[in-house]
Design a protein around this motif. Structure first.
Motif, PDB file in Angstrom:
ATOM      1  N   PRO A  40       0.781  -1.169  -0.137  1.00 24.77           N
ATOM      2  CA  PRO A  40       0.046   0.014   0.054  1.00 24.77           C
ATOM      3  C   PRO A  40       0.882   1.265  -0.044  1.00 24.77           C
ATOM      4  CG  PRO A  40      -0.242  -1.136   2.120  1.00 24.77           C
ATOM      5  CD  PRO A  40       0.533  -2.106   1.166  1.00 24.77           C
ATOM      6  N   LYS A  41       2.073   1.174   0.238  1.00 23.52           N
ATOM      7  CA  LYS A  41       2.821   2.397   0.109  1.00 23.52           C
ATOM      8  C   LYS A  41       3.402   2.741  -1.324  1.00 23.52           C
ATOM      9  CE  LYS A  41       5.570   1.765   4.381  1.00 23.52           C
ATOM     10  NZ  LYS A  41       5.617  -0.124   4.742  1.00 23.52           N
ATOM     11  N   LEU A  42       3.180   1.852  -2.106  1.00 26.85           N
ATOM     12  CA  LEU A  42       3.423   2.102  -3.653  1.00 26.85           C
ATOM     13  C   LEU A  42       2.260   1.940  -4.383  1.00 26.85           C
ATOM     14  CD1 LEU A  42       6.336  -0.533  -3.824  1.00 26.85           C
ATOM     15  CD2 LEU A  42       6.617   1.995  -3.422  1.00 26.85           C
ATOM     16  N   PHE A  43       1.152   1.367  -3.892  1.00 25.25           N
ATOM     17  CA  PHE A  43      -0.141   1.120  -4.570  1.00 25.25           C
ATOM     18  C   PHE A  43      -1.319   1.285  -3.858  1.00 25.25           C
ATOM     19  CE2 PHE A  43      -3.205  -1.354  -7.271  1.00 25.25           C
ATOM     20  CZ  PHE A  43      -3.493  -0.369  -8.281  1.00 25.25           C
ATOM     21  N   LYS A  44      -2.038   2.396  -3.640  1.00 27.87           N
ATOM     22  CA  LYS A  44      -2.979   2.835  -2.606  1.00 27.87           C
ATOM     23  C   LYS A  44      -4.228   3.084  -3.261  1.00 27.87           C
ATOM     24  CE  LYS A  44      -3.451   6.333   1.036  1.00 27.87           C
ATOM     25  NZ  LYS A  44      -3.251   7.725   1.386  1.00 27.87           N
ATOM     26  N   LYS A  45      -5.389   2.623  -2.419  1.00 23.88           N
ATOM     27  CA  LYS A  45      -6.657   2.734  -3.164  1.00 23.88           C
ATOM     28  C   LYS A  45      -7.046   4.475  -2.492  1.00 23.88           C
ATOM     29  CE  LYS A  45     -11.270   0.622  -2.716  1.00 23.88           C
ATOM     30  NZ  LYS A  45     -11.862  -0.358  -2.306  1.00 23.88           N
ATOM     31  N   LEU A  46      -7.458   5.072  -3.685  1.00 21.44           N
ATOM     32  CA  LEU A  46      -7.918   6.459  -3.194  1.00 21.44           C
ATOM     33  C   LEU A  46      -9.560   6.578  -3.074  1.00 21.44           C
ATOM     34  CD1 LEU A  46      -5.942   8.574  -5.982  1.00 21.44           C
ATOM     35  CD2 LEU A  46      -5.510   8.187  -3.442  1.00 21.44           C
ATOM     36  N   ASN A  47     -10.348   5.757  -3.683  1.00 16.07           N
ATOM     37  CA  ASN A  47     -11.847   5.762  -3.518  1.00 16.07           C
ATOM     38  C   ASN A  47     -12.103   4.281  -4.100  1.00 16.07           C
ATOM     39  OD1 ASN A  47     -12.187   5.753  -6.400  1.00 16.07           O
ATOM     40  ND2 ASN A  47     -12.906   8.132  -6.132  1.00 16.07           N
ATOM     41  N   HIS A  48     -13.557   4.102  -4.269  1.00 21.65           N
ATOM     42  CA  HIS A  48     -13.856   2.605  -4.548  1.00 21.65           C
ATOM     43  C   HIS A  48     -13.406   2.147  -5.995  1.00 21.65           C
ATOM     44  CE1 HIS A  48     -17.075   5.224  -6.043  1.00 21.65           C
ATOM     45  NE2 HIS A  48     -17.490   4.173  -6.855  1.00 21.65           N
ATOM     46  N   ASP A  49     -13.282   3.186  -6.884  1.00 20.36           N
ATOM     47  CA  ASP A  49     -12.781   3.016  -8.266  1.00 20.36           C
ATOM     48  C   ASP A  49     -11.320   3.226  -8.382  1.00 20.36           C
ATOM     49  OD1 ASP A  49     -15.217   2.316  -9.111  1.00 20.36           O
ATOM     50  OD2 ASP A  49     -16.151   4.228  -9.751  1.00 20.36           O
ATOM     51  N   ILE A  50     -10.705   4.168  -7.944  1.00 24.87           N
ATOM     52  CA  ILE A  50      -9.427   4.672  -8.400  1.00 24.87           C
ATOM     53  C   ILE A  50      -8.305   4.412  -7.382  1.00 24.87           C
ATOM     54  CG2 ILE A  50      -7.856   6.498  -9.187  1.00 24.87           C
ATOM     55  CD1 ILE A  50     -10.422   5.903 -11.224  1.00 24.87           C
ATOM     56  N   TRP A  51      -7.232   3.949  -7.914  1.00 22.67           N
ATOM     57  CA  TRP A  51      -5.962   3.736  -7.162  1.00 22.67           C
ATOM     58  C   TRP A  51      -4.719   4.802  -7.690  1.00 22.67           C
ATOM     59  CZ3 TRP A  51      -5.352  -0.699  -3.748  1.00 22.67           C
ATOM     60  CH2 TRP A  51      -6.462  -1.592  -3.700  1.00 22.67           C
ATOM     61  N   GLU A  52      -3.760   4.651  -6.783  1.00 20.66           N
ATOM     62  CA  GLU A  52      -2.623   5.562  -7.289  1.00 20.66           C
ATOM     63  C   GLU A  52      -1.165   4.634  -6.986  1.00 20.66           C
ATOM     64  OE1 GLU A  52      -1.781   9.191  -5.039  1.00 20.66           O
ATOM     65  OE2 GLU A  52      -2.013   8.057  -2.962  1.00 20.66           O
ATOM     66  N   PHE A  53      -0.500   4.738  -8.233  1.00 20.74           N
ATOM     67  CA  PHE A  53       0.811   4.206  -7.841  1.00 20.74           C
ATOM     68  C   PHE A  53       1.734   5.526  -7.187  1.00 20.74           C
ATOM     69  CE2 PHE A  53      -0.375   1.365 -11.357  1.00 20.74           C
ATOM     70  CZ  PHE A  53       0.168   0.071 -10.717  1.00 20.74           C
ATOM     71  N   ARG A  54       2.493   5.297  -6.327  1.00 14.18           N
ATOM     72  CA  ARG A  54       3.235   6.133  -5.470  1.00 14.18           C
ATOM     73  C   ARG A  54       4.730   6.103  -5.956  1.00 14.18           C
ATOM     74  NH1 ARG A  54      -0.045   7.688  -0.597  1.00 14.18           N
ATOM     75  NH2 ARG A  54       1.861   7.944   0.367  1.00 14.18           N
ATOM     76  N   THR A  55       5.143   7.262  -6.098  1.00 16.86           N
ATOM     77  CA  THR A  55       6.679   7.108  -6.328  1.00 16.86           C
ATOM     78  C   THR A  55       7.280   8.413  -5.796  1.00 16.86           C
ATOM     79  OG1 THR A  55       6.810   5.839  -8.394  1.00 16.86           O
ATOM     80  CG2 THR A  55       8.783   7.124  -7.934  1.00 16.86           C
ATOM     81  N   GLN A  56       8.117   8.408  -4.905  1.00 10.12           N
ATOM     82  CA  GLN A  56       8.810   9.706  -4.420  1.00 10.12           C
ATOM     83  C   GLN A  56      10.223   9.631  -5.041  1.00 10.12           C
ATOM     84  OE1 GLN A  56       7.384   9.745  -0.328  1.00 10.12           O
ATOM     85  NE2 GLN A  56       7.888  11.634  -0.626  1.00 10.12           N
ATOM     86  N   TYR A  57      10.882  10.642  -5.689  1.00  9.83           N
ATOM     87  CA  TYR A  57      12.107  10.568  -6.264  1.00  9.83           C
ATOM     88  C   TYR A  57      12.660  11.879  -6.415  1.00  9.83           C
ATOM     89  CZ  TYR A  57      16.012   9.030  -8.831  1.00  9.83           C
ATOM     90  OH  TYR A  57      17.354   8.916  -9.100  1.00  9.83           O
ATOM     91  N   GLY A  58      13.855  12.153  -6.183  1.00  6.38           N
ATOM     92  CA  GLY A  58      14.310  13.380  -6.553  1.00  6.38           C
ATOM     93  C   GLY A  58      13.446  14.780  -5.834  1.00  6.38           C
ATOM     94  N   GLY A  59      13.018  14.452  -4.938  1.00  6.45           N
ATOM     95  CA  GLY A  59      12.136  15.643  -4.161  1.00  6.45           C
ATOM     96  C   GLY A  59      10.678  15.814  -4.934  1.00  6.45           C
ATOM     97  N   LEU A  60      10.189  15.025  -5.758  1.00  9.10           N
ATOM     98  CA  LEU A  60       9.024  14.857  -6.374  1.00  9.10           C
ATOM     99  C   LEU A  60       8.156  13.916  -6.098  1.00  9.10           C
ATOM    100  CD1 LEU A  60      10.247  15.518 -10.225  1.00  9.10           C
ATOM    101  CD2 LEU A  60       9.479  17.097  -8.365  1.00  9.10           C
ATOM    102  N   GLN A  61       6.705  13.943  -5.694  1.00 11.47           N
ATOM    103  CA  GLN A  61       5.837  13.186  -5.713  1.00 11.47           C
ATOM    104  C   GLN A  61       5.196  12.682  -6.886  1.00 11.47           C
ATOM    105  OE1 GLN A  61       3.726  12.976  -1.999  1.00 11.47           O
ATOM    106  NE2 GLN A  61       4.901  14.521  -1.137  1.00 11.47           N
ATOM    107  N   ILE A  62       5.414  11.728  -7.430  1.00 13.46           N
ATOM    108  CA  ILE A  62       4.899  11.124  -8.927  1.00 13.46           C
ATOM    109  C   ILE A  62       3.727  10.381  -8.294  1.00 13.46           C
ATOM    110  CG2 ILE A  62       5.386  10.311 -11.051  1.00 13.46           C
ATOM    111  CD1 ILE A  62       8.403  11.314 -10.095  1.00 13.46           C
ATOM    112  N   ARG A  63       2.638  10.898  -9.335  1.00  7.76           N
ATOM    113  CA  ARG A  63       1.434   9.633  -8.906  1.00  7.76           C
ATOM    114  C   ARG A  63       1.022   9.471 -10.423  1.00  7.76           C
ATOM    115  NH1 ARG A  63       3.367   9.962  -4.705  1.00  7.76           N
ATOM    116  NH2 ARG A  63       2.337  10.529  -2.909  1.00  7.76           N
ATOM    117  N   LEU A  64       0.724   8.020 -10.588  1.00  6.20           N
ATOM    118  CA  LEU A  64      -0.085   7.288 -11.716  1.00  6.20           C
ATOM    119  C   LEU A  64      -1.189   7.031 -11.143  1.00  6.20           C
ATOM    120  CD1 LEU A  64       2.968   5.337 -13.423  1.00  6.20           C
ATOM    121  CD2 LEU A  64       2.328   7.869 -13.889  1.00  6.20           C
TER     122      LEU A  64
END
Length: 113
Positions: A40-64
């Protein structure tokens, strides 16, 4: 063992192509780990339909943002809809709404064929 396989829609490819190579490598590494561990630190549920891939790198928080496509009984796909650099604590509502809209269009076109 892989829990799921990830597919990128065109908008994700375009977003990732604009990032530097080390950041891209980190995103793909995190997605690979998420597919194998369901962390869940890398792939987290945002709501019942949508999830996010989480990447922190180089001071950026990148979300897919992504959703599950379980229509094929053989394999479970996660469809990544689009990406963005997160600048605030919460994922902006408009980004979630965009992912939901892309999901609706994706499923409609898939079942039309």
């Amino acid at each position: 063992m892989r829990y799921f396989q990830t597919t990128f829609l065109e908008e994700v490819d375009t977003f990732i192509a604009k990032l530097d190579p080390k950041t891209i490598k980190k995103i793909f590494y995190n997605i690979d780990v998420a597919e194998q561990t369901n962390d869940p630190k890398l792939f987290k549920k945002l709501n019942h339909d949508i999830w996010e891939f989480r990447t922190q790198y180089g001071g950026l928080q990148i979300r897919l943002l992504a959703f599950w496509d379980k229509s094929d009984k053989q394999s479970t796909l996660v469809i990544a809809t689009h990406g963005f650099i997160k600048k605030e604590d919460r994922v902006p509502k408009n980004e979630i709404e965009k992912a939901i809209s892309i999901k609706v269009k994706y499923l409609a076109s898939k079942f039309k064929n």
